[in-house]
Design a protein around this motif. Structure first.
Motif, PDB file in Angstrom:
ATOM      1  N   GLU A  27      32.685  -5.782   1.152  1.00 38.67           N
ATOM      2  CA  GLU A  27      33.724  -6.355   0.303  1.00 38.67           C
ATOM      3  C   GLU A  27      34.407  -5.264  -0.534  1.00 38.67           C
ATOM      4  N   LEU A  28      33.623  -4.345  -1.059  1.00 35.22           N
ATOM      5  CA  LEU A  28      34.190  -3.267  -1.861  1.00 35.22           C
ATOM      6  C   LEU A  28      35.012  -2.295  -1.018  1.00 35.22           C
ATOM      7  N   LEU A  29      34.603  -2.096   0.243  1.00 40.83           N
ATOM      8  CA  LEU A  29      35.376  -1.221   1.130  1.00 40.83           C
ATOM      9  C   LEU A  29      36.772  -1.775   1.352  1.00 40.83           C
ATOM     10  N   VAL A  30      36.820  -3.079   1.567  1.00 41.12           N
ATOM     11  CA  VAL A  30      38.136  -3.715   1.752  1.00 41.12           C
ATOM     12  C   VAL A  30      38.953  -3.601   0.465  1.00 41.12           C
ATOM     13  N   GLN A  31      38.273  -3.783  -0.673  1.00 48.47           N
ATOM     14  CA  GLN A  31      38.958  -3.768  -1.961  1.00 48.47           C
ATOM     15  C   GLN A  31      39.556  -2.398  -2.273  1.00 48.47           C
ATOM     16  N   PHE A  32      38.836  -1.319  -1.939  1.00 45.87           N
ATOM     17  CA  PHE A  32      39.287   0.034  -2.287  1.00 45.87           C
ATOM     18  C   PHE A  32      40.057   0.732  -1.158  1.00 45.87           C
ATOM     19  N   TYR A  82      42.933  -0.026   0.334  1.00 43.05           N
ATOM     20  CA  TYR A  82      44.371   0.097   0.056  1.00 43.05           C
ATOM     21  C   TYR A  82      44.621   1.180  -0.988  1.00 43.05           C
ATOM     22  N   ARG A  83      43.804   1.225  -2.017  1.00 37.89           N
ATOM     23  CA  ARG A  83      43.980   2.244  -3.051  1.00 37.89           C
ATOM     24  C   ARG A  83      43.777   3.643  -2.470  1.00 37.89           C
ATOM     25  N   GLY A  84      42.794   3.767  -1.573  1.00 34.99           N
ATOM     26  CA  GLY A  84      42.567   5.059  -0.937  1.00 34.99           C
ATOM     27  C   GLY A  84      43.759   5.485  -0.099  1.00 34.99           C
ATOM     28  N   GLN A  85      44.326   4.551   0.632  1.00 36.45           N
ATOM     29  CA  GLN A  85      45.503   4.878   1.435  1.00 36.45           C
ATOM     30  C   GLN A  85      46.675   5.281   0.556  1.00 36.45           C
ATOM     31  N   ASP A 102      40.779   9.431   2.560  1.00 39.77           N
ATOM     32  CA  ASP A 102      40.065   8.706   3.604  1.00 39.77           C
ATOM     33  C   ASP A 102      38.780   8.116   3.027  1.00 39.77           C
ATOM     34  N   LEU A 103      38.613   6.806   3.196  1.00 34.09           N
ATOM     35  CA  LEU A 103      37.417   6.099   2.766  1.00 34.09           C
ATOM     36  C   LEU A 103      36.602   5.764   4.007  1.00 34.09           C
ATOM     37  N   ILE A 104      35.483   6.445   4.209  1.00 32.52           N
ATOM     38  CA  ILE A 104      34.682   6.311   5.432  1.00 32.52           C
ATOM     39  C   ILE A 104      33.360   5.662   5.079  1.00 32.52           C
ATOM     40  N   ALA A 105      33.005   4.609   5.852  1.00 35.21           N
ATOM     41  CA  ALA A 105      31.731   3.911   5.644  1.00 35.21           C
ATOM     42  C   ALA A 105      30.811   4.168   6.826  1.00 35.21           C
ATOM     43  N   GLN A 106      29.571   4.547   6.547  1.00 37.35           N
ATOM     44  CA  GLN A 106      28.533   4.726   7.565  1.00 37.35           C
ATOM     45  C   GLN A 106      27.311   3.925   7.126  1.00 37.35           C
ATOM     46  N   LEU A 107      27.408   2.618   7.315  1.00 34.80           N
ATOM     47  CA  LEU A 107      26.351   1.710   6.865  1.00 34.80           C
ATOM     48  C   LEU A 107      25.325   1.515   7.963  1.00 34.80           C
ATOM     49  N   ASP A 108      24.085   1.581   7.622  1.00 33.09           N
ATOM     50  CA  ASP A 108      22.987   1.414   8.577  1.00 33.09           C
ATOM     51  C   ASP A 108      23.000  -0.010   9.128  1.00 33.09           C
ATOM     52  N   ASP A 109      22.596  -0.147  10.384  1.00 34.81           N
ATOM     53  CA  ASP A 109      22.599  -1.478  11.024  1.00 34.81           C
ATOM     54  C   ASP A 109      21.530  -2.393  10.446  1.00 34.81           C
ATOM     55  N   SER A 110      20.475  -1.817   9.873  1.00 35.42           N
ATOM     56  CA  SER A 110      19.375  -2.652   9.356  1.00 35.42           C
ATOM     57  C   SER A 110      19.815  -3.366   8.086  1.00 35.42           C
ATOM     58  N   PRO A 111      19.215  -4.529   7.803  1.00 37.60           N
ATOM     59  CA  PRO A 111      19.566  -5.280   6.586  1.00 37.60           C
ATOM     60  C   PRO A 111      19.244  -4.459   5.335  1.00 37.60           C
ATOM     61  N   LEU A 112      19.936  -4.816   4.251  1.00 35.41           N
ATOM     62  CA  LEU A 112      19.726  -4.120   2.968  1.00 35.41           C
ATOM     63  C   LEU A 112      19.366  -5.139   1.894  1.00 35.41           C
ATOM     64  N   PRO A 113      18.218  -5.820   2.036  1.00 34.29           N
ATOM     65  CA  PRO A 113      17.861  -6.860   1.057  1.00 34.29           C
ATOM     66  C   PRO A 113      17.311  -6.244  -0.234  1.00 34.29           C
ATOM     67  N   VAL A 114      17.814  -6.728  -1.356  1.00 38.65           N
ATOM     68  CA  VAL A 114      17.330  -6.273  -2.661  1.00 38.65           C
ATOM     69  C   VAL A 114      17.216  -7.479  -3.587  1.00 38.65           C
ATOM     70  N   PHE A 173      38.572  11.401  -9.007  1.00 36.07           N
ATOM     71  CA  PHE A 173      38.369  12.854  -9.016  1.00 36.07           C
ATOM     72  C   PHE A 173      38.549  13.519  -7.647  1.00 36.07           C
ATOM     73  N   THR A 174      38.965  12.750  -6.650  1.00 39.71           N
ATOM     74  CA  THR A 174      39.185  13.318  -5.316  1.00 39.71           C
ATOM     75  C   THR A 174      40.681  13.557  -5.099  1.00 39.71           C
ATOM     76  N   PRO A 175      41.072  14.743  -4.695  1.00 43.54           N
ATOM     77  CA  PRO A 175      42.509  15.040  -4.533  1.00 43.54           C
ATOM     78  C   PRO A 175      43.056  14.433  -3.238  1.00 43.54           C
ATOM     79  N   VAL A 176      44.356  14.592  -3.081  1.00 47.51           N
ATOM     80  CA  VAL A 176      45.028  14.127  -1.862  1.00 47.51           C
ATOM     81  C   VAL A 176      44.414  14.817  -0.649  1.00 47.51           C
ATOM     82  N   GLN A 177      44.330  14.061   0.471  1.00 46.87           N
ATOM     83  CA  GLN A 177      43.726  14.521   1.718  1.00 46.87           C
ATOM     84  C   GLN A 177      42.203  14.683   1.604  1.00 46.87           C
ATOM     85  N   GLY A 178      41.639  14.153   0.528  1.00 48.22           N
ATOM     86  CA  GLY A 178      40.186  14.225   0.369  1.00 48.22           C
ATOM     87  C   GLY A 178      39.494  13.114   1.142  1.00 48.22           C
ATOM     88  N   VAL A 179      38.160  13.162   1.127  1.00 51.33           N
ATOM     89  CA  VAL A 179      37.341  12.193   1.869  1.00 51.33           C
ATOM     90  C   VAL A 179      36.268  11.638   0.936  1.00 51.33           C
TER      91      VAL A 179
END
Length: 462
Positions: free
Chosen positions: A325-330, A332-335, A340-352, A373-379
């Protein structure tokens, strides 16, 4: 006895007085026992020797004949009073040549009649002095026919014991006086550093954090002095951070308020028919209002955490849904910022087990900082994994990074660092507090000029 010094002096004196009295009592008791014991042993030896002699060489003589013989053969140097008594206790004759019909039934005489020998030490009201007596049975054919009694005045012995006791008492008083003086010196040496530390603490209470305590000895008071100096340094740092924070927040509040007031006045005196200008003004006012709301919320959260009023509602939750949900939210702002906003989420569940709103506040703050704090063309890279019993979320950016000096203080209340970006300086401190209340950890690593990585660890819910 309000002060430690007076109490310490009194306690040392009481202990010393108790020890001296005990030693005096034991010493005087030992002297009393020694002198009277020696005198009793001497008298007993003489009486026993005499009785044994007379029993052996006067066998067959009556008690009266033995009495006359004993009196006639007394040594001129005999200092004791010698008496010969019949079995009823009457004095047949004594060393002064007198007899008496009044029986003498003192404990020594009774013991001699029943057991062959007895001793007696007591004040004699008749003679007005303390006496020491030894009685030994005179025997004839295995039976007791009389008593040979030796007695002396114990007054000279008690005079000697009294003189020794008075001398011992005088020595004891000198020891107590010396100990009292020594206790004053010891109390002064102990209390002096404490009084110095008390004065320094009072100075600190008035806001003077530059004052320092001297470490005089490597003991508990020396440790207290070091601790007091450390506390003073920390308070000085805290005060500086607080003043810097107030200055920063004042600036942060003034900037949006100035923009809001300026555009408000522009719209009031301007042409509201100019849609472009009106929309631009409203957009600026809305944005600056959001900044103000963010600052106020940070301050409110901080005050709640400080007061211990922030209560979390921990419920089972799948963290992956929030991150998506947060990836979708941020995104547009990143674009919009060309990041570049890159997500590498593990396939396993993350229960907390967590409070949804507070965890979301943490990750929103971390992503907002990364974008800020990330400049243009940052990741910005978001990764998740499960290791052992922990759910691990990392947010890494390729921004300006943080210097070692600032990194050590990052997450400290009121610390904003050298960045020129807007903010209250409370965001990371609040995030750290929220994660710790979830029994987790938040760690920040950074290299100046290369980027920053924030690692959040939360307990895995099975």
């Amino acid at each position: 006895m309000k002060g430690i010094r007076s109490r310490l002096t009194v306690y040392i004196t009481i202990v010393l007085l108790t020890i001296v009295l005990l030693l005096e009592g034991v010493f005087i008791g030992a002297i009393h026992t020694y002198y009277l014991g020696t005198a009793t042993d001497t008298l007993t030896s003489r009486a026993t020797t005499s009785a044994t002699f007379f029993n052996k060489y006067l066998e067959g003589y009556s008690i009266q004949e033995r009495a006359r013989y004993i009196l006639e053969n007394l040594s001129p140097e005999e200092s004791s009073k010698v008496e010969v008594l019949d079995p009823t206790g009457r004095v047949i004759i004594n060393s002064f040549g007198f007899s008496s019909s009044e029986p003498v039934m003192t404990p020594d005489v009774k013991s001699a009649l029943s057991g062959g020998k007895g001793t007696y030490q007591r004040f004699n009201p008749t003679e007005g002095e303390r006496i020491l007596a030894v009685s030994v049975a005179l025997k004839e054919s295995g039976g007791t026919i009389g008593i040979l009694r030796f007695s002396v005045s114990a007054e000279p012995l008690y005079d000697v014991i009294l003189r020794i006791a008075l001398n011992a008492g005088l020595v004891g008083l000198l020891v107590i006086a010396f100990g009292f003086g020594l206790s004053l010196i010891i109390a002064k040496r102990i209390v002096g550093p404490i009084q110095q530390l008390t004065g320094i603490a009072k100075e600190m209470a008035t806001g003077n954090f530059s004052i320092r305590a001297d470490k005089q000895h490597n003991d508990e008071i020396g440790t207290l002095a070091v601790t007091l100096n450390y506390m003073s340094e920390e308070l000085a740092k805290s005060e500086k951070m607080k003043y810097d924070f107030i200055s920063s927040v004042t600036h942060e509040l003034r900037t949006p308020l100035t923009s809001i007031k300026g555009w408000g006045e522009t719209l009031l005196v301007g042409d509201l028919a100019d849609t472009g200008e009106t929309l631009q003004g409203l957009k600026v006012i809305t944005g600056e209002t959001d900044r103000l709301i963010g600052l106020v919320e940070d301050l409110l959260d901080f005050s709640k955490f400080q007061a211990g009023e922030m209560k979390l509602e921990l419920l089972p939750y799948e963290l992956r849904g929030m991150l998506n949900e947060l990836l979708v939210q941020f995104k547009y702002r990143g674009q919009a910022q060309q990041i570049d906003l890159i997500a590498q989420l593990d396939d396993s569940p993350l229960p907390v087990s967590g409070d949804f709103n507070r965890l979301k506040q943490v990750f929103v703050n971390l992503l907002d900082n990364a974008l800020k704090f990330t400049p243009v063309q940052g990741v910005i890279r978001i990764t998740s994994s499960v290791q052992d019993q922990w759910v691990i979320i990392e947010i890494a950016d390729t921004g300006e990074g943080i210097g070692p000096e600032d990194l050590a203080l990052l997450g400290t209340k009121f610390f904003k660092g050298r960045s020129r970006q807007s903010g209250s300086g409370l965001g990371l401190a609040i995030c750290k507090e929220i994660i710790e209340q979830h029994h987790g950890h938040m760690r920040v690593t950074s290299v100046l000029g290369q980027g920053t990585t924030v690692r959040v660890e939360l307990p895995l819910l099975y």
